[in-house]
Design an enzyme around this catalytic site. Structure first.
Site, short mmCIF file in Angstrom:
data_model
loop_
_atom_site.label_atom_id
_atom_site.label_comp_id
_atom_site.label_asym_id
_atom_site.label_seq_id
_atom_site.Cartn_x
_atom_site.Cartn_y
_atom_site.Cartn_z
N CYS A 32 0.82 -1.21 0.00
CA CYS A 32 0.00 0.00 0.00
C CYS A 32 0.85 1.26 0.00
O CYS A 32 0.42 2.31 -0.48
CB CYS A 32 -0.90 0.03 1.23
SG CYS A 32 -1.84 -1.48 1.53
N ASP B 193 -2.26 -3.91 7.65
CA ASP B 193 -3.35 -4.76 8.13
C ASP B 193 -3.29 -6.13 7.47
O ASP B 193 -3.48 -7.16 8.12
CB ASP B 193 -4.70 -4.10 7.82
CG ASP B 193 -4.96 -2.88 8.69
OD1 ASP B 193 -3.99 -2.29 9.18
OD2 ASP B 193 -6.13 -2.53 8.88
N CYS C 34 -2.08 2.71 3.35
CA CYS C 34 -2.75 1.64 4.07
C CYS C 34 -3.88 2.17 4.96
O CYS C 34 -3.96 3.37 5.24
CB CYS C 34 -1.74 0.84 4.89
SG CYS C 34 -2.32 -0.83 5.33
N ASP C 35 -4.71 1.27 5.42
CA ASP C 35 -6.00 1.61 6.01
C ASP C 35 -5.99 2.73 7.04
O ASP C 35 -6.78 3.66 6.98
CB ASP C 35 -6.61 0.37 6.68
CG ASP C 35 -6.97 -0.71 5.69
OD1 ASP C 35 -6.67 -0.57 4.50
OD2 ASP C 35 -7.54 -1.73 6.11
N LYS C 36 -5.13 2.65 8.05
CA LYS C 36 -5.18 3.61 9.15
C LYS C 36 -4.45 4.90 8.82
O LYS C 36 -4.61 5.91 9.52
CB LYS C 36 -4.62 3.00 10.44
CG LYS C 36 -5.27 1.68 10.82
CD LYS C 36 -6.78 1.75 10.81
CE LYS C 36 -7.41 0.38 10.96
NZ LYS C 36 -7.17 -0.54 9.85
N CYS D 88 -5.31 -2.39 -1.10
CA CYS D 88 -6.14 -3.53 -1.46
C CYS D 88 -7.28 -3.13 -2.40
O CYS D 88 -7.91 -2.08 -2.24
CB CYS D 88 -6.69 -4.19 -0.22
SG CYS D 88 -5.38 -4.91 0.82
N GLU E 273 -8.77 -6.42 13.54
CA GLU E 273 -9.67 -6.94 12.51
C GLU E 273 -9.61 -8.46 12.49
O GLU E 273 -8.63 -9.05 12.94
CB GLU E 273 -9.28 -6.38 11.14
CG GLU E 273 -9.51 -4.90 10.99
CD GLU E 273 -9.07 -4.37 9.64
OE1 GLU E 273 -8.54 -5.16 8.83
OE2 GLU E 273 -9.25 -3.18 9.39
N SER F 284 -12.20 -6.44 8.70
CA SER F 284 -11.59 -5.87 7.50
C SER F 284 -12.67 -5.40 6.54
O SER F 284 -13.79 -5.92 6.53
CB SER F 284 -10.72 -6.93 6.82
OG SER F 284 -10.40 -6.54 5.49
#
Length: 561
Positions: free
Chosen positions: A56, A88, A129-131, A201, A451, A477
């Site tokens: 990511c 993640d 990435c996610d966070k 992702c 998650e 997730s």
């Protein structure tokens, strides 16, 4: 909308550049090659979350030179600095996953400290990435200096046996492999091709959900949310982001001028219309907290009920973010929602124009397979439902995109840790009709609210995705699908009713009525809780221990205070 106040371009950096007493600071700045002209211009921070720990983020640093170029062309002086990320997808199913949500707070705190300490006038954040994404916007809202968000971009899909695949397929393949439905050879082949390069992702998982939400909030440039990481347009977007933040500075537009309640309602509508991740609930609540905007679970429920589900995106649908990008990206979704009266068009954005003006000037392709007409949606209501009841007095969240609204009643199978549940799934001990309960995985109890894609994907891979319910005070997730209820609050670690559940208790999930109940009276729950003792935390020092002491309820965004 807030009343804007004029901003001196060097409203902060003058603290370190103006006056004879600042000669030492100027000397330090000159050591980095700055001259009198550079020192006279506004200082723009570029928070680069580039790193080698996840696909990511591996390409983020390549965007920094273009952001700097845009800043310089607009007559600003750029300063790059770094902050952390936690992958993640790589940490999923391990103890390391507990660090993921904690990293959101660390990212926000670290950006705040650099911008505050170095007296920077404006900010561009580059995230993958996610966070990274909510952490960046939380920092911008908290600092309230002119800011633009730049997304690193989505990954492209891989190809396996003639079809497109992504990381979701690999997680679900683990369950299929355990059930004897996939060979060692095929699992390895899928592993080798699922993630072909840089980017976050592929589906409408958490990173792409949040990039969409941030574009809907007005904090990124139009179409930024969907451009793939490897696409040359991403560098052009980076350059324009650098120029845009300097323009915001001169226009006196700060994040809280953009992050209004109406903007958050737009973001929620886009998440619901695209079948986005349940994590968006957690993150938008946290961002709203930093922006001093009142937002609650009831707002998500209300907006989801009046927003059609129109984007056929994975994990529940057919397409990935790169497919949506071919037809105009998130603006295609927003144009349809705006025309139907589902968005506030007059909110301000980082272009200095309104959302409506941005959409009028953004080309999209109407004849395409990804986004359905509002009049003929995939479902009449959005993909998120909040639940309350004897098991979740403060609320819980379920994503119903692609599954419709359902009722489910079954006996509880209780686990106090995610790994114990995964082992039971792997041993094929979970049966059709079970209601799986995983507790002590909430913000405090985890700590870190990890998650659980490894568990949920394994259940789907074994063919149980529609035949069991999973309940947890942890979270899921964005790639999770099936009847999975997360964010149950209060969590077990603080004495929530989920701590009182025992194997065999009958639990009812009633999505149409937004209810989550156990067949126990309030008195029975209270009596059981008197004898319940939370497992002692193994984290007594360090970041996780600090987080556990400071973090609040998931129903309020799991923010630290």
């Amino acid at each position: 909308m807030t009343t804007r106040q004029p901003i001196a371009p060097k409203h902060r950096s003058r603290d370190v550049t103006v006056g004879p007493e600042r000669a030492p600071a100027r000397a330090m700045l000159r050591a980095m090659g700055l001259n009198d002209d550079d020192l006279a211009l506004p200082f723009v921070g570029i928070a680069d979350m580039g790193s080698d720990v996840t696909p990511c983020n591996i390409a983020l640093s390549s965007l920094v030179p273009e952001v700097k170029r845009g800043v310089r062309e607009a007559r600003g002086t750029p300063f790059e600095f770094g902050t952390i990320t936690v992958s993640d997808g790589i940490s999923m199913g391990t103890e390391g996953m507990k660090a993921s949500l904690v990293s959101r707070e660390v990212i926000a705190d670290s950006i705040e400290l650099v911008v505050f300490g170095e007296r920077l006038d404006a900010l561009v954040t580059i995230a993958g990435c996610d966070k990274n994404l909510p952490g960046a916007i939380m920092a911008a809202a908290r600092l309230n200096v002119p800011s633009v968000f730049l997304y690193g971009g989505t990954i492209m899909p891989g190809r396996f046996q003639g079809r497109d695949v992504n990381i979701q397929d690999v997680f679900e393949a683990v369950g299929a492999h355990a059930a004897g439905k996939m060979s060692d050879k095929d699992l390895r082949e899928l592993e080798l091709v699922a993630c072909p390069g840089a980017g976050s992702c592929a589906g409408m998982f958490t990173a792409n959900t949040m990039s969409s939400a941030i574009e809907a909030l007005g904090m990124s440039l139009p179409q930024d949310a969907s451009i793939p990481s490897i696409d040359p347009r991403k560098k052009d977007s980076a350059r324009r982001a650098g120029a845009a933040v300097v323009a915001l500075l001169h226009a006196g537009i700060r994040p809280r001028d953009i992050l209004t309640r109406e903007a958050f309602e737009n973001a929620i509508a886009v998440v619901c219309a695209t079948g986005g991740s349940t994590n968006a609930v957690l993150h938008l609540l946290a961002i709203a907290h930093e922006a001093n905007v009142k937002l609650s679970l009831e707002d998500f429920d209300r907006i989801s009920a009046q927003t059609p589900y129109i984007a056929d995106m994975k994990p529940s649908g057919k397409y990935v973010m790169a497919d949506l990008d071919k037809f105009g990206g998130v603006p295609l979704v927003m144009k349809r929602l705006l025309k139907a009266g589902k968005l506030h068009g007059d909110v301000l954005t980082v272009t200095g124009k309104t959302l409506r003006e941005n959409l009028e000037n953004t080309p999209t392709i109407e004849d395409q397979p990804v986004v359905y007409p509002v009049e003929k949606p995939l479902a009449a209501t959005g993909g998120l439902v909040t639940l309350r009841g004897s098991l979740a007095p403060e609320g819980a969240v379920i994503k119903v995109a692609g599954y419709g609204h359902t009722k489910f009643t079954g006996p509880a199978r209780v686990f106090d840790r995610e790994p114990d549940c995964f082992a039971a799934v792997d041993r094929r001990e979970i049966k059709k009709g079970d209601v799986i309960v995983i507790r002590y995985e909430g913000p405090k109890g985890g700590p870190g609210m990890r998650e659980m894609l490894a568990v949920t994907a394994a259940l789907v891979g074994q063919g149980l995705g529609s035949d069991v319910v999973l309940l947890t005070d942890g979270r899921f997730s964005g790639a999770t699908r099936g009847f999975m209820v997360g964010h149950i609050a209060p969590e077990a670690a603080v004495g929530g009713p989920i701590a009182a559940i025992r194997d065999g208790d009958v639990i009812t999930l009633d999505v149409p009525n937004h209810k989550l109940d156990v067949a126990l009276t309030d008195a029975q729950i209270k009596e059981r809780l008197k004898t319940v003792k939370a497992p002692p935390s193994q984290y007594t020092t360090g970041a996780l221990a600090k987080y556990a002491k400071l973090v609040g309820s998931a129903s309020q965004g799991a923010v630290t205070s």
